[in-house]
Design an enzyme around this catalytic site. Structure first.
Site: not given
Ligand code: NDP
Ligand code: 2IT
Length: 458
Positions: A135, A175
């Site tokens: 990461k 992420d």
């Molecule tokens: P984005 O940046 O697209 O969205 C993040 C969302 O979470 C926003 O709505 C944001 O709100 C909210 N958020 C972030 N930080 C906080 C916080 N401290 N408190 C409250 N709300 C918060 O990210 P993703 O959708 O890609 O990621 C979301 C989660 O999914 C993370 O935990 C990530 O690690 C996990 N994930 C992502 C993957 C991917 O492919 N993208 C794969 C697997 C897991 P605001 O705009 O107000 O900050």
């Molecule tokens: O938490 C996760 O699994 C991700 N943010 C996606 C990682 C990836 O390499 O696609």
């Protein structure tokens, strides 16, 4: 039904857990993630305690292979120099090249990076695909930055990161705070510095330059495929259920999309400021418009949809979790659901919680929900569809070919279904029946441990 571990204690594990805390004193998130896996894996460790001790297996497992931190200087639109800290934690390469996303958020620190990289090792193992775990990211806050500032930051970040990545070495992706726009700038700079179009060095790329169809949707859609399996296995159905989703970013939006397709009514979503409630069901196109096109705040949804209400955060239990729903999908960030939230969720009669985000539920809250019979889909299994589809993107890049949306989506569905079976089988094998959380930890731990054992002390 037995959902908790009643087993002998491993002396070796006990020593490792003490050591873990001593050596990582300022890293609470990393300790939390490592403790969870190791404690779940105790029955496996007990069976091979002597051998693991001789191999120093657990000592090696909890120490990242490499941690890189670096300076990221960039110039803002006012001509001022800004300096952020960049990270890449390459945790474990026993089953493949390092793979995992990049997070740009002001809360990023070494503890957060290490917990995410550690989780990624086991998540990637669960996919059945050849990927190690990593990461990276930065404490850079993308909110309110112009496109040009984002670009300059990404270019500076990549000037350093390029030394440590490559299609057979380490393959970053998105992420929190890193989506299609950022991946584009990062890839452009990687290509320029390397002087080569090495498509397989980053995933989550745009469709025009080596991205995969269905990658953008994969984490959220995969989460719903996993929930479908878990519910079916318990003689339940997604159709007709209500749900709330925390967050409104990439994972949340596509969880919403697939949930609606399966006949779920999603009545609330949030961002870090508060949540919207729409008794008629959240309108996906309005959410996409606000979040993907306008990069706006979730509260503006009420300006588009008159039936919606907005509630600002403030209490220890965010308003989202006070809303009664059959299914709760935390898709924002870590430790979002604390014990207080878990109690409210249980009291509301929720039947299932599915983790779209990484470690969104505290250890106490996970235990409370499982002990009270709430079906629980743990992050490293339930959100693995994103990284699995990243691997499908790499496969297409290697072939210099691409699959249709349907082909990728079908592979994703098969992968998520298999992950559920792996978790379930491992849980049953150890007498833990419906504890998918323990099953995920045991199944992935075993695979990583076997690969490490086969490769000697490295
Ligand atoms: P984005 O940046 O697209 O969205 C993040 C969302 O979470 C926003 O709505 C944001 O709100 C909210 N958020 C972030 N930080 C906080 C916080 N401290 N408190 C409250 N709300 C918060 O990210 P993703 O959708 O890609 O990621 C979301 C989660 O999914 C993370 O935990 C990530 O690690 C996990 N994930 C992502 C993957 C991917 O492919 N993208 C794969 C697997 C897991 P605001 O705009 O107000 O900050
Ligand atoms: O938490 C996760 O699994 C991700 N943010 C996606 C990682 C990836 O390499 O696609």
């Amino acid at each position: 039904m037995s959902n908790t571990l009643t087993i002998n204690k491993s002396k070796y594990l006990e020593e490792i857990l003490i050591n873990l805390k001593q050596k990582n004193q300022n890293q609470p998130e990393f300790i939390q993630a490592a403790q969870e896996i190791l404690k779940s894996a105790e029955p496996v460790i007990l069976k091979r305690e002597k051998e693991y001790r001789q191999l120093g297996l657990l000592e090696r497992l909890i120490e990242p292979e490499r941690v890189i931190t670096f300076r990221v200087p960039w110039v803002d639109d006012n001509g001022r120099v800004q300096v952020n800290r960049g990270y890449r934690v390459q945790f474990n390469s026993a089953i493949g090249p390092y793979k995992g996303g990049l997070r740009f958020h002001e809360s990023v620190n070494l503890s957060v990076m290490k917990f995410l990289a550690f989780e990624q090792v086991f998540k990637n193992a669960l996919t059945g695909l050849p990927m190690g775990g990593a990461k990276g990211g930065s404490d850079f806050d993308p909110k309110g930055k112009s496109d040009n500032e984002i670009m300059r930051f990404c270019q500076s970040f990549m000037n350093e990161l390029q030394m440590h990545i490559g299609s057979n070495v380490d393959i970053p992706a998105g992420d929190i705070g890193v989506g299609a726009r950022e991946i584009g700038y990062l890839f452009g700079q990687y290509k320029k510095v390397k002087g080569a179009f090495e498509a397989g060095a980053l995933t989550g790329k745009g469709l025009e330059y080596g991205g995969s169809l269905a990658r953008k949707e994969a984490t959220g859609h995969g989460l719903i495929y996993f929930m479908r399996e878990m519910l079916q296995d318990n003689k339940l159905d997604l159709r007709g259920k209500t749900a709330v989703i925390s967050g409104s970013g990439n994972v949340a939006i596509y969880a919403l999309e697939k949930a609606v397709e399966y006949g779920v009514k999603v009545i609330a979503m949030s961002d870090s400021n508060g949540c919207i409630y729409d008794k008629n069901g959240i309108d996906i196109e309005t959410i996409k418009l606000i979040k993907e096109n306008l990069r706006g705040r979730i509260k503006t949804y009420t300006q588009h949809i008159s039936s919606a209400e907005y509630y600002e955060n403030g209490d220890i239990v965010p308003p989202l979790y006070r809303i009664k729903a059959d299914i709760v999908l935390p898709c924002a960030t870590q430790n979002d659901i604390n014990l207080e939230c878990a109690k409210v969720i249980f009291k509301n009669g929720t039947i299932a919680v599915g983790e779209g985000a990484n470690m969104p539920t505290t250890t106490e809250a996970v235990n409370y929900l499982i002990e009270n019979g709430v079906l629980f889909a743990p992050a490293k299994a339930a959100n693995a569809g994103g990284v699995a589809t990243s691997c499908l993107e790499m496969a297409q890049n290697s072939m210099r070919y691409f699959w249709s949306y349907k082909e990728v989506d079908q592979k994703l569905d098969v992968i998520m279904t298999k992950i559920y079976s792996r978790c379930k089988e491992a849980a049953y094998e150890y007498g833990l029946e419906n504890n998918i959380c323990a099953g995920a930890n045991i199944s992935s731990f075993r695979k990583v441990a076997r690969a490490m054992r086969a490769q000697g002390i490295v």
